[in-house]
Design a protein around this motif. Structure first.
Motif, short mmCIF file in Angstrom:
data_model
loop_
_atom_site.label_atom_id
_atom_site.label_comp_id
_atom_site.label_asym_id
_atom_site.label_seq_id
_atom_site.Cartn_x
_atom_site.Cartn_y
_atom_site.Cartn_z
N SER A 23 8.98 7.09 -30.04
CA SER A 23 9.56 8.37 -29.65
C SER A 23 9.82 9.27 -30.86
CB SER A 23 10.87 8.15 -28.89
OG SER A 23 10.64 7.40 -27.75
N VAL A 24 10.33 8.68 -31.94
CA VAL A 24 10.56 9.45 -33.16
C VAL A 24 9.24 9.97 -33.71
CG1 VAL A 24 11.33 9.31 -35.56
CG2 VAL A 24 12.73 8.34 -33.75
N ALA A 25 8.22 9.15 -33.69
CA ALA A 25 6.90 9.59 -34.17
C ALA A 25 6.38 10.76 -33.35
CB ALA A 25 5.92 8.42 -34.14
N ARG A 49 19.01 16.25 -33.64
CA ARG A 49 20.12 15.96 -32.73
C ARG A 49 19.65 15.06 -31.58
NH1 ARG A 49 22.20 21.18 -30.92
NH2 ARG A 49 22.87 21.34 -33.06
N ALA A 50 18.47 15.34 -31.06
CA ALA A 50 17.93 14.51 -29.98
C ALA A 50 17.65 13.10 -30.46
CB ALA A 50 16.66 15.15 -29.42
N VAL A 51 17.10 12.97 -31.66
CA VAL A 51 16.82 11.64 -32.21
C VAL A 51 18.12 10.87 -32.43
CG1 VAL A 51 15.99 10.44 -34.27
CG2 VAL A 51 14.62 12.23 -33.24
N PHE A 52 19.14 11.51 -32.94
CA PHE A 52 20.42 10.85 -33.18
C PHE A 52 21.04 10.36 -31.87
CE2 PHE A 52 25.08 11.14 -33.42
CZ PHE A 52 25.30 10.13 -34.33
N ALA A 53 21.03 11.20 -30.85
CA ALA A 53 21.59 10.81 -29.56
C ALA A 53 20.78 9.69 -28.94
CB ALA A 53 21.65 12.02 -28.62
N PHE A 54 19.48 9.79 -29.05
CA PHE A 54 18.61 8.77 -28.49
C PHE A 54 18.82 7.43 -29.19
CE2 PHE A 54 14.17 7.11 -27.76
CZ PHE A 54 14.33 6.95 -26.40
N PHE A 55 18.93 7.46 -30.49
CA PHE A 55 19.15 6.23 -31.26
C PHE A 55 20.50 5.60 -30.93
CE2 PHE A 55 20.60 4.09 -35.21
CZ PHE A 55 19.71 3.03 -35.18
N SER A 56 21.52 6.41 -30.76
CA SER A 56 22.84 5.86 -30.45
C SER A 56 22.86 5.19 -29.09
CB SER A 56 23.91 6.95 -30.53
OG SER A 56 23.78 7.85 -29.47
N VAL A 57 22.03 5.68 -28.18
CA VAL A 57 22.00 5.11 -26.84
C VAL A 57 21.11 3.87 -26.78
CG1 VAL A 57 21.25 5.54 -24.48
CG2 VAL A 57 22.53 7.27 -25.71
N THR A 58 20.00 3.89 -27.47
CA THR A 58 19.00 2.84 -27.29
C THR A 58 19.08 1.66 -28.25
OG1 THR A 58 17.42 4.00 -28.67
CG2 THR A 58 17.29 4.37 -26.29
N GLY A 59 19.97 1.68 -29.21
CA GLY A 59 19.89 0.51 -30.07
C GLY A 59 20.99 0.26 -31.05
N LEU A 60 21.55 1.28 -31.64
CA LEU A 60 22.48 1.05 -32.74
C LEU A 60 23.64 0.16 -32.32
CD1 LEU A 60 23.26 1.70 -35.65
CD2 LEU A 60 24.50 3.68 -34.79
N SER A 61 24.26 0.45 -31.21
CA SER A 61 25.41 -0.35 -30.80
C SER A 61 25.00 -1.77 -30.44
CB SER A 61 26.13 0.32 -29.63
OG SER A 61 25.29 0.40 -28.52
N TRP A 62 23.83 -1.93 -29.83
CA TRP A 62 23.40 -3.27 -29.42
C TRP A 62 23.00 -4.13 -30.61
CZ3 TRP A 62 24.81 -5.23 -25.10
CH2 TRP A 62 25.16 -4.38 -24.08
N ILE A 63 22.60 -3.52 -31.69
CA ILE A 63 22.33 -4.29 -32.90
C ILE A 63 23.63 -4.93 -33.38
CG2 ILE A 63 21.67 -4.12 -35.34
CD1 ILE A 63 19.64 -1.96 -34.43
#
Length: 136
Positions: A23-25, A49-63
């Motif tokens: 998605s980032v690519a 901003r979209a990348v940051f929100a997307f990343f916070s939802v899809t992985g950072l917390s679950w890591i």
């Protein structure tokens, strides 16, 4: 905790990481196509901003939720996991709702509810949208 829990969680994290990278690519590729236009900085900040929100939802917390499963010494990351998981909605709200256009629309709606007459003026909210405040 056994392999029956850790393995599916690890596979899910890897899958989300692959999708996020893709998605980032795509976002970077799309933003590079627009190079040379006058609105590049605003588009780049929107994409960021979209990348940051997307990343916070899809992985950072679950890591951070996966780390303590590896070894009990790493249990400190549960706190980070809990904080990030409980603030995801706030991060998305900040990224997508607290924008000038939305703020203007809410301000206008509140002023109408309070029966305050807004001044008549034209406000440009984006490159293609103009909203007029009317007295009334």
């Amino acid at each position: 905790l056994g392999v029956s829990f850790i393995l599916p969680l690890a596979l899910s994290l890897v899958f989300n990481t692959v999708l996020f990278t893709y998605s980032v690519a795509v976002i970077v590729k799309i933003s590079r196509k627009g190079l040379g236009k006058s609105s590049d900085q605003s588009k780049s900040s929107k994409h960021l901003r979209a990348v940051f929100a997307f990343f916070s939802v899809t992985g950072l917390s679950w890591i951070f939720g996966f780390i303590p499963l590896i070894h009990p010494v790493l249990s400190w990351s549960w706190y980070i996991f809990i904080v990030l998981n409980s603030t995801q909605a706030v991060l998305i709200f900040v990224a997508y709702v607290l924008r000038p256009k939305v703020f203007f629309l809410y301000k206008n709606a509140v002023m109408k509810c309070l029966k305050i007459k807004p001044q008549r003026r034209s406000t440009i909210l984006s490159n293609s949208t103009t909203i007029r405040e009317t007295v009334g």
